[in-house]
Design an enzyme around this catalytic site. Sequence first.
Site, short mmCIF file in Angstrom:
data_model
loop_
_atom_site.label_atom_id
_atom_site.label_comp_id
_atom_site.label_asym_id
_atom_site.label_seq_id
_atom_site.Cartn_x
_atom_site.Cartn_y
_atom_site.Cartn_z
CB CYS A 17 -21.34 -10.82 -20.23
SG CYS A 17 -23.09 -10.55 -20.50
N GLY A 76 0.79 -1.22 0.00
CA GLY A 76 0.00 0.00 0.00
C GLY A 76 0.82 1.28 0.00
CB CYS A 134 -25.52 -13.26 -19.22
SG CYS A 134 -24.91 -12.37 -17.76
CB CYS A 143 -26.54 -8.98 -17.08
SG CYS A 143 -25.90 -8.90 -18.78
CB CYS A 171 -21.88 -8.32 -17.55
SG CYS A 171 -22.88 -9.51 -16.69
#
Lengths: 288, 258
Positions: A269, A29, A241, A238, A263
């Site tokens: 997807c 980080g 899908c 979605c 998506c």
Amino acid sequence: MRGYNFAYLDEQTKRMIRRALLKAVAIPGYQIPFGSREMPLPYGWGTGGIQVTASVLGPDDVLKVIDQGADDTTNAVSIRRFFARTAGVRTTTRTTEATLIQTRHRIPETPLREDQIIVYQVPQPEPLYRLEASRAETRRMHALAEYGVMHVKLYEDIARFGQVAISYDYPVMVNRRYLMAPSPIPAFDNPKLHRMPALQLFGAGREKRIYAVPPYTDVRSLDFEDHPFRAGRAPRACGLCGAVDSYLDEVVIDDRGQRLFVCSDTDYCAERRAAGHVGAEGLAEAAE
Amino acid sequence: MTDETLLSARRLSLSFGTIPALVRVDVDLWPGEMLAVVGESGSGKTTLLNVLSGRLSPDSGTVWYRDPAGRLHDVHAMEAPLLRKLHRSDWGFVQQDPRENLRMGVTAGGNVGERLMAQGARHYGNIREAALDWLTQVEIDADRIDDLPRTFSGGMLQRLQIARTLVTHPRLVFMDEPTGGLDVSVQARLLDLIRTLVSRLKIAAVLVTHDIAVARLLAHRIMVMQRGVVVETGLTDQVLDDPQHAYTQLLVSSVLQA
């Protein structure tokens, strides 16, 4: 490709970047400065991510490049082709097949594995950037772990809007020590950062900083005890899908205000549709 | 130095080029006591405050602080992180211009809660409650908790600064002319507030002021400075009623009677 070193950058540069990456992995980080090179595309187009990818790429790697989750946008295609030509590596659009994934602003829906590396393109590596203009002061704040001002920002959001109003690049605490900007991924993707089995590398070309999250590292989104972090997404499925657990893009499909939610992760997807899932729009199309 | 002082300084000297700002100044402050430092502009009062609080290094001399555990710390030999931590918790600093100490773009509640959050407070409800409590204590309307300081008057800003500073219950507060620039009635209200809070919370304070009346009202002890030198020091009433040094006599006699 003739006249170019493997993956475009010279070996000394790659070595310098790898040294920076080692430091970054050793201090999860924490932003490590590096000598960002002139790349064949301007700042703001992923030079940081490209330099990191170039430095860790090997001839046996399989590379996937996505832009907001999609493999088929112009820039994702360009970068993928760039590495295909300068490194001759195999490329793919399938997350499960890739060993190295370079991404702009999304984490794939498919959980990543220990043998994979994900490289994030970062525009602004400093999470305190909007709250403290002085870089010297932010460096001191990171050194002394003085992050009160970030919590003030969250407090202000809750006082003003009733909830934290950060929807992307949501600040996280890495390994319980450093405050990190996870790049402009949607807040929805933040939980994926936590204890991810894959190695996560972050490159900011313009700002000349590299940082990293080693596998299985603690990454927690900032919040209050009584206002815990919520990963938001559109409460839809979605249209293609039918997925209800993936991050969705909202697409305007005509001038009468009709919208389609799909998506954001094109590979996810496609896999679902190949497996037989069909969304509402998919059904309508089939009926026509 | 005795066992009981909260803050002590010995032989502080500081020159800005050829100008002596502090000349072998000694200071002692006991817990719960308010010490006023008075003198004309350029006498070294603010410089003394900055040296005592570690913001400015003296050319020579030492400042010691006794922490809640009773340990002595040399303020200028302390590591920067420790000093910064001290400033955020045990110590407070009230500026003459409250805008220097407040975040003008952050709500009143956020300003008051910041020191709590910096210390690790992570419960929004508790922080907000503490902020409301303190706003009430400094007599700012609780409705203003979500207002920006830009909409506050000068007196309110100063009171907000005080709330922001006292929220972590510091043991020692440095005040640099806290009532400067405020009109008389606002000043009176603020002085009353400071007096009440300081005595209730048993805060020790070093108060720099050029206003003798403020010193008489608030301080237990007073130090008179002239050109970097402490010319007289003692109990406020004693010094102001029976000034020994010529400069103190001049100061006292110069005060306009309302």
